[in-house]
Design a protein around this motif. Structure first.
Motif, PDB file in Angstrom:
ATOM      1  N   MET A 195       0.953  -1.043  -0.306  1.00  0.00           N
ATOM      2  CA  MET A 195      -0.156  -0.044  -0.021  1.00  0.00           C
ATOM      3  C   MET A 195       0.731   1.267   0.026  1.00  0.00           C
ATOM      4  O   MET A 195       1.932   1.217   0.783  1.00  0.00           O
ATOM      5  N   SER A 196       0.390   2.353  -0.560  1.00  0.00           N
ATOM      6  CA  SER A 196       1.068   3.451  -0.906  1.00  0.00           C
ATOM      7  C   SER A 196       0.498   4.673  -0.466  1.00  0.00           C
ATOM      8  O   SER A 196      -0.984   4.950  -0.830  1.00  0.00           O
ATOM      9  N   HIS A 197       0.839   5.818   0.075  1.00  0.00           N
ATOM     10  CA  HIS A 197       0.216   7.166   0.039  1.00  0.00           C
ATOM     11  C   HIS A 197       0.726   7.902  -1.295  1.00  0.00           C
ATOM     12  O   HIS A 197       1.954   7.898  -1.503  1.00  0.00           O
ATOM     13  N   ALA A 198      -0.266   8.421  -2.052  1.00  0.00           N
ATOM     14  CA  ALA A 198       0.010   9.483  -3.182  1.00  0.00           C
ATOM     15  C   ALA A 198      -0.088  10.631  -2.787  1.00  0.00           C
ATOM     16  O   ALA A 198      -1.342  11.133  -1.906  1.00  0.00           O
ATOM     17  N   TYR A 199       0.586  11.458  -2.887  1.00  0.00           N
ATOM     18  CA  TYR A 199       0.691  12.800  -2.575  1.00  0.00           C
ATOM     19  C   TYR A 199      -0.029  13.749  -3.500  1.00  0.00           C
ATOM     20  O   TYR A 199      -0.021  15.147  -3.250  1.00  0.00           O
ATOM     21  N   LYS A 200      -0.183  13.157  -4.510  1.00  0.00           N
ATOM     22  CA  LYS A 200      -0.829  14.135  -5.633  1.00  0.00           C
ATOM     23  C   LYS A 200      -2.011  13.328  -6.071  1.00  0.00           C
ATOM     24  O   LYS A 200      -1.986  12.073  -6.177  1.00  0.00           O
ATOM     25  N   ASP A 201      -2.872  14.214  -6.807  1.00  0.00           N
ATOM     26  CA  ASP A 201      -4.141  13.603  -7.570  1.00  0.00           C
ATOM     27  C   ASP A 201      -3.978  13.312  -8.686  1.00  0.00           C
ATOM     28  O   ASP A 201      -4.248  13.842  -9.665  1.00  0.00           O
ATOM     29  N   TYR A 202      -3.083  12.109  -9.047  1.00  0.00           N
ATOM     30  CA  TYR A 202      -2.397  11.934 -10.266  1.00  0.00           C
ATOM     31  C   TYR A 202      -3.622  11.578 -11.494  1.00  0.00           C
ATOM     32  O   TYR A 202      -3.608  11.887 -12.465  1.00  0.00           O
ATOM     33  N   ALA A 203      -4.756  10.768 -10.696  1.00  0.00           N
ATOM     34  CA  ALA A 203      -6.040  10.775 -11.900  1.00  0.00           C
ATOM     35  C   ALA A 203      -6.382  12.098 -12.345  1.00  0.00           C
ATOM     36  O   ALA A 203      -6.671  12.239 -13.911  1.00  0.00           O
ATOM     37  N   ALA A 204      -6.528  13.278 -11.514  1.00  0.00           N
ATOM     38  CA  ALA A 204      -7.005  14.726 -12.151  1.00  0.00           C
ATOM     39  C   ALA A 204      -6.005  14.923 -13.095  1.00  0.00           C
ATOM     40  O   ALA A 204      -6.162  15.577 -13.780  1.00  0.00           O
ATOM     41  N   ILE A 205      -4.611  14.876 -12.595  1.00  0.00           N
ATOM     42  CA  ILE A 205      -3.276  15.598 -13.221  1.00  0.00           C
ATOM     43  C   ILE A 205      -3.226  15.071 -14.721  1.00  0.00           C
ATOM     44  O   ILE A 205      -3.316  15.710 -15.882  1.00  0.00           O
ATOM     45  N   ILE A 206      -3.374  13.460 -14.762  1.00  0.00           N
ATOM     46  CA  ILE A 206      -3.453  13.088 -15.991  1.00  0.00           C
ATOM     47  C   ILE A 206      -4.740  13.130 -17.013  1.00  0.00           C
ATOM     48  O   ILE A 206      -4.426  13.316 -18.144  1.00  0.00           O
ATOM     49  N   LYS A 207      -5.731  13.351 -16.282  1.00  0.00           N
ATOM     50  CA  LYS A 207      -7.000  13.670 -17.253  1.00  0.00           C
ATOM     51  C   LYS A 207      -6.952  15.004 -17.698  1.00  0.00           C
ATOM     52  O   LYS A 207      -6.983  15.217 -18.744  1.00  0.00           O
ATOM     53  N   ARG A 208      -6.525  16.135 -16.832  1.00  0.00           N
ATOM     54  CA  ARG A 208      -6.391  17.251 -17.249  1.00  0.00           C
ATOM     55  C   ARG A 208      -5.430  17.436 -18.427  1.00  0.00           C
ATOM     56  O   ARG A 208      -5.215  18.339 -19.411  1.00  0.00           O
ATOM     57  N   ALA A 209      -4.326  16.638 -18.482  1.00  0.00           N
ATOM     58  CA  ALA A 209      -2.985  16.609 -19.517  1.00  0.00           C
ATOM     59  C   ALA A 209      -3.654  16.066 -20.659  1.00  0.00           C
ATOM     60  O   ALA A 209      -2.579  16.073 -21.818  1.00  0.00           O
TER      61      ALA A 209
END
Length: 217
Positions: A195-209
């Protein structure tokens, strides 16, 4: 907002993904797509036997997913071969989370920091060229010892850092995800799981880009 990310491979067997989603314990999943030969042996990449099913189930249930591949390359020729294999597995699929290159093998240690750092940056730039969000996965000790983690070559790429402990590491260089345990328990998974902690909302970043869809040649 911090996210909780589970990662899985063939070692978790056949997962009941409906139970995973219903548990509410994970915000996304990193799926191993490409495994490789055991430590210290020449590179021999293979498709993780659970990859296709894990990916299909995450898509069916709307669970955000990314992937990772274990890479053992010690030069660009080997890197090109392994990444071609990796890309073939991903082509035609799309990912809401990053595509990670796992660098931590015994055969890579003798290269020296400069050579392995340059090779790692080359591999990450290649993955990035596929139209995805490229990420480096490595362990705290391995990265600190065998890579210039804070250097200019790796600066453009996020790091998924493995360090099993209760307190967040402070290695002196940034990382976007922290894999903090290999002994988590999640409904629907019959084994322990990372299990990991993600400190960015990667799904949102990837979708926006507009990233995430791996296209063929």
């Amino acid at each position: 907002m911090e996210k909780t990310i589970m990662d899985v491979s063939r070692h978790q067997g056949t997962i009941d993904w409906a139970k995973v989603k219903a548990s509410g314990k994970v915000d996304g999943v990193m799926i191993r797509a490409m495994g490789n030969s055991a430590d210290g042996l020449p590179s021999k990449p293979y498709t993780d036997p659970q990859f296709a099913r894990n990916y299909a189930e995450c898509k069916r249930l709307g669970i955000p997913c990314g992937v990772y591949g274990y890479v053992k390359a010690v030069n660009r020729e080997q890197a090109d071969k392994e990444l071609a294999y990796f890309k073939k597995l991903l082509t035609g699929r799309s990912f809401e989370l990053p595509v990670a290159v796992d660098i931590e093998d015994e055969v890579q240690k003798p290269l020296g920091k400069a050579a392995l750092t340059n090779l790692t940056a080359y591999m990450l730039s290649t993955v990035e060229s596929w139209g995805v969000y490229a990420m480096l996965y490595t362990g705290l000790w391995f990265g600190s010892t065998f890579l210039y983690m804070g250097g200019a070559e790796l600066k453009p790429y996020d790091v998924w850092l493995a360090a099993y402990r209760t307190r967040k590491p402070a290695p002196g260089w940034p990382f976007g995800m922290w894999q903090y345990t290999r002994a988590a328990r999640v409904p629907g998974v019959s084994t322990n799981v990372d299990m990991s902690h993600a400190y960015k909302d990667y799904a949102a970043i990837i979708k926006r880009a507009g990233l995430g869809a791996v296209k063929g040649v």
